[in-house]
Scaffold this motif. Structure first.
Motif, PDB file in Angstrom:
ATOM      1  N   GLY A 346      54.235  47.474  26.370  1.00 57.38           N
ATOM      2  CA  GLY A 346      53.728  46.832  25.165  1.00 57.38           C
ATOM      3  C   GLY A 346      54.686  45.791  24.616  1.00 57.38           C
ATOM      4  N   LEU A 347      55.975  46.136  24.515  1.00 54.96           N
ATOM      5  CA  LEU A 347      56.962  45.194  23.986  1.00 54.96           C
ATOM      6  C   LEU A 347      57.130  43.984  24.898  1.00 54.96           C
ATOM      7  N   LEU A 348      57.046  44.211  26.202  1.00 56.05           N
ATOM      8  CA  LEU A 348      57.121  43.096  27.144  1.00 56.05           C
ATOM      9  C   LEU A 348      55.946  42.133  26.932  1.00 56.05           C
ATOM     10  N   ALA A 349      54.750  42.697  26.704  1.00 52.22           N
ATOM     11  CA  ALA A 349      53.574  41.858  26.446  1.00 52.22           C
ATOM     12  C   ALA A 349      53.721  41.077  25.142  1.00 52.22           C
ATOM     13  N   VAL A 350      54.314  41.689  24.123  1.00 58.05           N
ATOM     14  CA  VAL A 350      54.535  40.989  22.845  1.00 58.05           C
ATOM     15  C   VAL A 350      55.460  39.792  23.048  1.00 58.05           C
ATOM     16  N   VAL A 351      56.566  40.008  23.750  1.00 60.07           N
ATOM     17  CA  VAL A 351      57.519  38.920  23.990  1.00 60.07           C
ATOM     18  C   VAL A 351      56.860  37.794  24.788  1.00 60.07           C
ATOM     19  N   VAL A 352      56.102  38.156  25.832  1.00 63.03           N
ATOM     20  CA  VAL A 352      55.404  37.157  26.638  1.00 63.03           C
ATOM     21  C   VAL A 352      54.390  36.394  25.778  1.00 63.03           C
ATOM     22  N   GLY A 353      53.634  37.120  24.946  1.00 65.20           N
ATOM     23  CA  GLY A 353      52.651  36.485  24.078  1.00 65.20           C
ATOM     24  C   GLY A 353      53.282  35.505  23.099  1.00 65.20           C
ATOM     25  N   LEU A 354      54.414  35.890  22.497  1.00 68.37           N
ATOM     26  CA  LEU A 354      55.087  34.997  21.553  1.00 68.37           C
ATOM     27  C   LEU A 354      55.609  33.743  22.247  1.00 68.37           C
ATOM     28  N   PHE A 355      56.150  33.896  23.449  1.00 73.09           N
ATOM     29  CA  PHE A 355      56.591  32.720  24.190  1.00 73.09           C
ATOM     30  C   PHE A 355      55.400  31.829  24.532  1.00 73.09           C
ATOM     31  N   GLY A 356      54.253  32.444  24.801  1.00 70.13           N
ATOM     32  CA  GLY A 356      53.048  31.659  25.050  1.00 70.13           C
ATOM     33  C   GLY A 356      52.645  30.845  23.837  1.00 70.13           C
ATOM     34  N   VAL A 357      52.753  31.433  22.638  1.00 74.31           N
ATOM     35  CA  VAL A 357      52.441  30.709  21.403  1.00 74.31           C
ATOM     36  C   VAL A 357      53.416  29.548  21.211  1.00 74.31           C
ATOM     37  N   ILE A 358      54.694  29.796  21.465  1.00 69.80           N
ATOM     38  CA  ILE A 358      55.717  28.754  21.321  1.00 69.80           C
ATOM     39  C   ILE A 358      55.411  27.557  22.223  1.00 69.80           C
ATOM     40  N   VAL A 359      55.048  27.841  23.482  1.00 69.13           N
ATOM     41  CA  VAL A 359      54.736  26.768  24.428  1.00 69.13           C
ATOM     42  C   VAL A 359      53.470  26.023  24.003  1.00 69.13           C
ATOM     43  N   ALA A 360      52.434  26.785  23.598  1.00 62.71           N
ATOM     44  CA  ALA A 360      51.155  26.163  23.233  1.00 62.71           C
ATOM     45  C   ALA A 360      51.299  25.241  22.029  1.00 62.71           C
ATOM     46  N   VAL A 361      52.083  25.658  21.042  1.00 56.85           N
ATOM     47  CA  VAL A 361      52.276  24.841  19.841  1.00 56.85           C
ATOM     48  C   VAL A 361      52.892  23.486  20.184  1.00 56.85           C
ATOM     49  N   GLY A 362      53.767  23.467  21.186  1.00 57.79           N
ATOM     50  CA  GLY A 362      54.428  22.225  21.560  1.00 57.79           C
ATOM     51  C   GLY A 362      53.608  21.329  22.459  1.00 57.79           C
ATOM     52  N   LEU A 363      52.532  21.849  23.062  1.00 54.16           N
ATOM     53  CA  LEU A 363      51.781  21.079  24.052  1.00 54.16           C
ATOM     54  C   LEU A 363      50.510  20.429  23.522  1.00 54.16           C
ATOM     55  N   VAL A 364      49.937  20.967  22.438  1.00 51.55           N
ATOM     56  CA  VAL A 364      48.621  20.491  21.994  1.00 51.55           C
ATOM     57  C   VAL A 364      48.726  19.814  20.635  1.00 51.55           C
ATOM     58  N   PRO A 365      47.756  18.956  20.294  1.00 48.20           N
ATOM     59  CA  PRO A 365      47.731  18.361  18.949  1.00 48.20           C
ATOM     60  C   PRO A 365      47.585  19.437  17.876  1.00 48.20           C
ATOM     61  N   LEU A 366      48.054  19.154  16.678  1.00 54.78           N
ATOM     62  CA  LEU A 366      48.058  20.144  15.601  1.00 54.78           C
ATOM     63  C   LEU A 366      46.658  20.674  15.289  1.00 54.78           C
ATOM     64  N   GLU A 367      45.647  19.819  15.351  1.00 54.66           N
ATOM     65  CA  GLU A 367      44.305  20.274  15.004  1.00 54.66           C
ATOM     66  C   GLU A 367      43.744  21.271  16.012  1.00 54.66           C
TER      67      GLU A 367
END
Length: 498
Positions: A346-367
């Motif tokens: 579970g904790l491994l999935a949380v860390v992976v998910g948060l890194f996914g959010v970090i990457v997604a925020v930097g790749l797409v337009p704000l909207e």
């Protein structure tokens, strides 16, 4: 020939009683996050200053954390049913008073009372689960509790956004509190009918007022600079942290002395000899330091930087809330089979998910951020469900039922302190980089990276516990066990009485 009196069958209404406990737990935890999106409405409709808004959020967390352990101990001594109902009634009344508050100062006062009432309810819930259920049923019940913790915390911004969008900015904040009234009244009425009255054990234990004072002072000194980190300028506030540590050590010494003198301590320190309880509490503290902060900074980012409405910001965290409920339900079924390995996954999935959010925020337009982060939010949500529910089960599984309330209070106090520390740390990182004119996307990425780091610490603790368990296995349940509704020793007493 001695006749052995048969023990009564478990109360078949216990699942309905659990539903009452979970409903009360849901609204009390919902109020830790629902007000975050209502702060602009409070400022507009009540002319609340920044300091008042801060105390509306942090004051609730502060009194919630202060009351947990004493309330849990009181429930152990005088009855969890009574303590639960008193806490729920006070919480419902305080919610109504918050909604009717004529000014910001009154709102802060009623919010402090509401937090204390929530702190009365929370440890009774875990204690009642310990008392009503055993084995696989207990794991399933804690799985449902884990679902409530995950969903209520994540759903707060969504519920608040819906209410404010429906009612309007001027009075929307009032309905954030009014929504608790029908739920609280219904839960109280159902609790009067369904919550079981457990037989007395005949034990007469004294309360420990000086222990309460020491522990309360320690928790206050530790939490106050954390919850007021943004409002109290200067570094002098951090001097309270070593003061809190000294008070905590003094509390530990006092409790040892109480036990040596044959008096009942506020917290039985022998609980910390249980590896499952000690490491589980540390995992919970560090995980909540990362878990709850995600919604704090992410909601701010979506509204202040991406231009989302309160409702749209709430909808953006819905994938986490929904998948967290699924993960907790799965975790409740599998924890007795897989134990701590489930928490590691579970904790491994949380860390992976948060890194996914970090990457997604930097790749797409704000909207498009809300859509782009949906999948990693689902991954993180499932991981959260697989963490909170199994870890709670494993942490409390060997705790004697007669100490379940105080033990649950200790566990949840760690969660409140962890949440406050995490919000202070992650918030500092986020606001510092915004103030420094760094790209706003970079600010949220660094904030989320800090939250992921705290979840990673919890992961390392879980891995360490797993390795120790393999080398030195610890039984997964307290012994001896009794039927649901009986304290340890009650079964033996029934046999002796014949």
């Amino acid at each position: 020939m001695t006749t052995v009196q048969a023990l009564p069958a478990p109360d078949q209404r216990r699942w309905k009683a659990l539903a009452v406990c979970l409903t009360a737990g849901f609204i009390s935890l919902l109020d830790t996050s629902i007000v975050n999106v209502a702060l602009p409405s409070m400022e507009h409709g009540l002319s609340a200053s920044e300091a008042a808004q801060s105390w509306v959020v942090s004051g609730y967390a502060l009194t919630f954390g202060l009351v947990l352990v004493p309330a849990g101990r009181l429930g152990d001594m005088r009855g969890r049913r009574q303590a639960f109902l008193v806490g729920l009634a006070l919480f419902t009344l305080a919610s109504g008073a918050c909604g009717l508050a004529p000014g910001a100062s009154w709102l802060v006062l009623f919010r402090l009372i509401q937090g204390a009432a929530a702190g009365m309810v929370a440890p009774q819930t875990s204690g009642l689960i310990q008392q009503m259920f055993q084995g696989a049923e207990r794991a399933k019940a804690f799985g449902l509790l884990g679902s409530v913790i995950g969903v209520s915390t994540a759903a707060g911004p969504l519920v608040g956004g819906v209410l404010i969008d429906a009612v309007g900015t001027d009075d929307g904040w009032r309905w954030v509190f009014f929504v608790n009234l029908p739920i609280g009244v219904a839960a109280f009425a159902a609790g009067l009918r369904l919550l079981p009255r457990f037989p007395s054990t005949g034990r007469r234990e004294e309360f420990d007022p000086f222990g309460v004072l020491l522990l309360g002072s320690a928790v206050l000194a530790l939490m106050l600079p954390l919850v007021q980190e943004q409002q109290w300028t200067g570094r002098l506030k951090w001097a309270l942290l070593p003061v809190g540590a000294v008070l905590l050590l003094s509390f530990w010494a006092w409790e040892r002395r109480q036990k040596e003198r044959g008096r009942a301590p506020l917290i039985d320190l022998d609980l910390f000899a249980l590896r499952s309880f000690t490491l589980g509490s540390l995992i919970s503290l560090t995980y909540f330091a990362g878990f709850t902060t995600v919604f704090f900074v992410y909601s701010l980012f979506l509204q202040n930087t991406a231009g989302y409405s309160a409702l749209a910001a709430g909808l953006s965290v819905l994938p986490f809330a929904a998948s967290s409920a699924v993960g907790a339900a799965i975790g409740g079924r599998l924890v007795m089979r897989h134990g701590r390995k489930l928490v590691v996954v579970g904790l491994l999935a949380v860390v992976v998910g948060l890194f996914g959010v970090i990457v997604a925020v930097g790749l797409v337009p704000l909207e498009s951020v809300g859509w782009a982060t949906a999948l990693p939010m689902v991954v993180g949500g499932i991981g959260s469900g697989l963490t909170v529910s199994p870890n709670t089960t494993l942490t409390l599984t060997r705790v004697p039922v007669r100490r379940a309330g105080a033990a649950g209070g200790v566990l949840q106090t760690g969660q409140r302190i962890g949440s406050a520390a995490g919000i202070a740390l992650v918030g500092s990182v986020y606001f510092a980089h915004q103030a420094g004119h760094t790209r706003s996307v970079t600010a949220i990425q660094l904030g989320l990276l800090t939250a992921a780091g705290m979840s990673a610490i919890a992961l390392l603790l879980a891995v360490a516990d797993l390795r120790v368990r393999r080398a030195h296995p610890e039984p997964e349940r307290a012994a001896p066990t009794a039927r649901p509704g009986f304290e340890e020793g009650d079964a033996e007493e029934a046999v002796r009485r014949g």
